[in-house]
Design an enzyme around this catalytic site. Structure first.
Site, PDB file in Angstrom:
ATOM      1  N   GLY A  45     -16.335 -34.930  10.438  1.00 46.27           N
ATOM      2  CA  GLY A  45     -16.045 -33.645  11.059  1.00 46.27           C
ATOM      3  C   GLY A  45     -17.225 -32.691  11.179  1.00 46.27           C
ATOM      4  CG  ASP A 105      -6.625 -27.398   4.511  1.00 44.52           C
ATOM      5  OD1 ASP A 105      -6.266 -26.366   5.081  1.00 44.52           O
ATOM      6  OD2 ASP A 105      -5.839 -28.322   4.229  1.00 44.52           O
ATOM      7  CB  SER A 106      -6.573 -28.319  -0.501  1.00 43.20           C
ATOM      8  OG  SER A 106      -7.449 -29.421  -0.597  1.00 43.20           O
ATOM      9  CB  THR A 109     -12.934 -32.630   0.827  1.00 44.21           C
ATOM     10  OG1 THR A 109     -11.664 -33.092   1.291  1.00 44.21           O
ATOM     11  CG2 THR A 109     -14.025 -33.544   1.348  1.00 44.21           C
ATOM     12  CG  LEU A 110     -16.499 -28.586   0.399  1.00 45.11           C
ATOM     13  CD1 LEU A 110     -17.902 -29.161   0.247  1.00 45.11           C
ATOM     14  CD2 LEU A 110     -15.798 -29.356   1.508  1.00 45.11           C
ATOM     15  CG  ASP A 161      -9.764 -35.967  13.044  1.00 45.29           C
ATOM     16  OD1 ASP A 161     -10.151 -35.185  12.146  1.00 45.29           O
ATOM     17  OD2 ASP A 161      -8.899 -36.836  12.856  1.00 45.29           O
TER      18      ASP A 161
HETATM   19  P1  IMP Z   1      -9.537 -30.148   1.887  1.00 38.38           P
HETATM   20  O1  IMP Z   1     -10.019 -31.246   0.990  1.00 38.38           O
HETATM   21  O2  IMP Z   1      -8.061 -29.916   1.769  1.00 38.38           O
HETATM   22  O3  IMP Z   1     -10.341 -28.890   1.773  1.00 38.38           O
HETATM   23  O4  IMP Z   1      -9.626 -30.705   3.359  1.00 38.38           O
HETATM   24  C1  IMP Z   1     -10.779 -30.745   4.065  1.00 38.38           C
HETATM   25  C2  IMP Z   1     -10.663 -31.789   5.155  1.00 38.38           C
HETATM   26  O5  IMP Z   1      -9.349 -31.828   5.735  1.00 38.38           O
HETATM   27  C3  IMP Z   1     -11.594 -31.421   6.265  1.00 38.38           C
HETATM   28  O6  IMP Z   1     -12.867 -31.961   6.053  1.00 38.38           O
HETATM   29  C4  IMP Z   1     -10.891 -31.975   7.477  1.00 38.38           C
HETATM   30  O7  IMP Z   1     -11.268 -33.322   7.663  1.00 38.38           O
HETATM   31  C5  IMP Z   1      -9.419 -31.933   7.140  1.00 38.38           C
HETATM   32  N1  IMP Z   1      -8.748 -30.762   7.754  1.00 38.38           N
HETATM   33  C6  IMP Z   1      -8.230 -29.698   7.106  1.00 38.38           C
HETATM   34  N2  IMP Z   1      -7.692 -28.816   7.968  1.00 38.38           N
HETATM   35  C7  IMP Z   1      -7.880 -29.344   9.193  1.00 38.38           C
HETATM   36  C8  IMP Z   1      -7.552 -28.890  10.526  1.00 38.38           C
HETATM   37  O8  IMP Z   1      -6.966 -27.806  10.764  1.00 38.38           O
HETATM   38  N3  IMP Z   1      -7.919 -29.714  11.554  1.00 38.38           N
HETATM   39  C9  IMP Z   1      -8.578 -30.890  11.350  1.00 38.38           C
HETATM   40  N4  IMP Z   1      -8.893 -31.351  10.138  1.00 38.38           N
HETATM   41  C10 IMP Z   1      -8.561 -30.583   9.065  1.00 38.38           C
HETATM   42 MG    MG Z   2     -10.534 -34.979   9.275  1.00 36.60          MG
END
Ligand code: IMP
Ligand code: MG
Length: 182
Positions: A45, A105-106, A109-110, A161
């Site tokens: 992404g 988002d949550s 991942t980071l 995506d």
């Molecule tokens: P986290 O681990 O929940 O912070 O998610 C991060 C990953 O979720 C991002 O790198 C994206 O790949 C995916 N993601 C979260 N929200 C969206 C969205 O609104 N559109 C597309 N991908 C998302």
């Molecule tokens: Mg993604």
């Protein structure tokens, strides 16, 4: 065609480019006295953002790529089980790392990525995300550079995506609810 999936354009192309120019200038100032800046793009992404951001950074730097995936194919948000699909090509010890991500988002991942990189003894680790959905955060992550704070809507385009497609769109758009819930 993407038009059938698009609720609205959230951030148009000129607005994205203007903000990315600001971020590039800021990063260039902040890292001016460090010679070992390494941008780490989180695939897939972050790739569109990286290529625009690096062209707005005026100091010498290197780039590398890290591909991670969240457990559960087809999952649209991560569930906390993150793994490395493709690791960095080189040792990062002693370098100033700037992680370049599409969206937080949550925070799962980071958190995983930052802990993994910190264990490799870099000089510093900072985080630059194009988009931030603070209302969705379940893990507290220090974010150093944010392009745009956005509401809790599923977005696509500009690297993000929708089921692996539409990363090429030059804007960030909101996915129609009936499409997203399918
Ligand atoms: P986290 O681990 O929940 O912070 O998610 C991060 C990953 O979720 C991002 O790198 C994206 O790949 C995916 N993601 C979260 N929200 C969206 C969205 O609104 N559109 C597309 N991908 C998302
Ligand atoms: Mg993604």
């Amino acid at each position: 065609m993407y038009q059938a999936l698009l609720e609205e354009v959230l951030i148009d192309a000129p607005t994205l480019q203007h903000r990315i120019a600001e971020l590039g200038a800021q990063i260039s100032r902040d890292y001016d006295d460090t010679s070992e800046l390494l941008l780490i793009c989180i695939l897939k992404g972050g790739v569109v953002f990286l290529t625009d951001l690096m062209r707005n950074i005026t100091i010498p730097h290197e780039i590398d790529f890290l591909a991670v995936s969240s457990y559960g194919a087809g999952a649209r948000t991560s569930m906390g089980d993150v793994r490395i699909v493709m690791d960095l090509s080189r040792n990062v010890q002693g370098k100033h790392l700037l992680i370049v991500e599409d969206i937080i988002d949550s925070g799962h991942t980071l958190k995983f990525v930052m802990e993994m990189l910190a264990a490799r003894k870099p000089a510093s680790v900072r985080l630059c995300t194009l988009l931030d959905k603070p209302s969705r955060r379940t893990i507290d992550i220090p974010v150093d550079y944010v392009g745009f704070r956005i509401p809790d809507k599923f977005v696509f385009g500009y690297g993000l995506d929708l089921d692996e497609k539409y990363r090429n769109l030059p804007f960030v758009g909101v996915v129609k609810k009936d499409v997203y819930l399918k």
